[in-house]
Design an enzyme around this catalytic site. Structure first.
Site, mmCIF file in Angstrom:
data_model
loop_
_atom_site.group_PDB
_atom_site.id
_atom_site.type_symbol
_atom_site.label_atom_id
_atom_site.label_comp_id
_atom_site.label_asym_id
_atom_site.label_seq_id
_atom_site.Cartn_x
_atom_site.Cartn_y
_atom_site.Cartn_z
ATOM 1 C CB CYS A 53 49.233 21.047 -7.403
ATOM 2 S SG CYS A 53 50.486 21.640 -6.240
ATOM 3 C CB CYS A 56 53.182 23.136 -9.590
ATOM 4 S SG CYS A 56 52.497 21.473 -9.483
ATOM 5 C CB CYS A 102 52.168 18.145 -5.547
ATOM 6 S SG CYS A 102 52.328 18.484 -7.320
ATOM 7 C CB CYS A 105 55.634 21.530 -7.041
ATOM 8 S SG CYS A 105 54.205 21.551 -5.935
ATOM 9 C CB CYS A 125 42.393 13.151 4.515
ATOM 10 S SG CYS A 125 41.608 14.346 5.598
HETATM 11 ZN ZN LIG Z 1 52.380 20.814 -7.203
#
Ligand SMILES: [Zn+2]
Length: 142
Positions: A53, A56, A102, A105, A125
């Site tokens: 990510c 984070c 995510c 976060c 995607c």
């Molecule tokens: Zn994240």
């Protein structure tokens, strides 16, 4: 001087996200933006590694789950861990799509479609801007 929060928390204020992310990353992760197809850095990426990510650093997808979707966005048939990526119904633009975020976060990643390849049949995607490829952790065999 009110800095009582721990810096390890994935939950940040809007100002903190603005300071941490590039304007493009901020627009995608925090305001559900979408990069233009074929404009991102990772749709044609083939190195082995872990896609983390961009907000984070949580590991979201492995390069072994990436496939050529032809869409111009990095596409994966499964997340690195079922708990790493959260999904929820997105009814914007007069369509019902599944939004991928995510789980750590809450950042917007992209959307999930059910026209992916085997074995899952799913297509995550994802915006390149929402991901960072970590090639140093690719120590698994294969
Ligand atoms: Zn994240």
């Amino acid at each position: 001087m009110n800095d009582t929060k721990t810096s390890s928390s994935p939950i940040k204020t809007d100002a903190e996200w603005r300071a941490q992310l590039t304007p493009e990353q901020y627009r995608v992760l925090r305001h559900k933006g979408t990069e233009r197809a074929f404009s991102g850095a990772l749709w044609n990426e083939h190195r082995a590694g872990t896609y983390r990510c961009a907000g984070c650093g949580a590991p979201l997808f492995g390069s072994n789950a990436k496939f050529e979707s032809g869409t111009g966005w990095p596409s994966f048939f499964e997340p690195a861990d079922q708990n790493a990526v959260a999904t929820e119904s997105d009814r914007s633009f007069f369509m019902t799509r599944t939004e991928a975020t995510c789980a750590n976060c809450g950042g917007h990643l992209g959307h999930v479609f059910d026209d992916g390849p085997a074995p899952t049949g799913q297509r995550y995607c994802i915006n390149s801007l929402a991901l960072d490829l970590d090639t140093e952790s690719s120590s698994q065999p294969g």
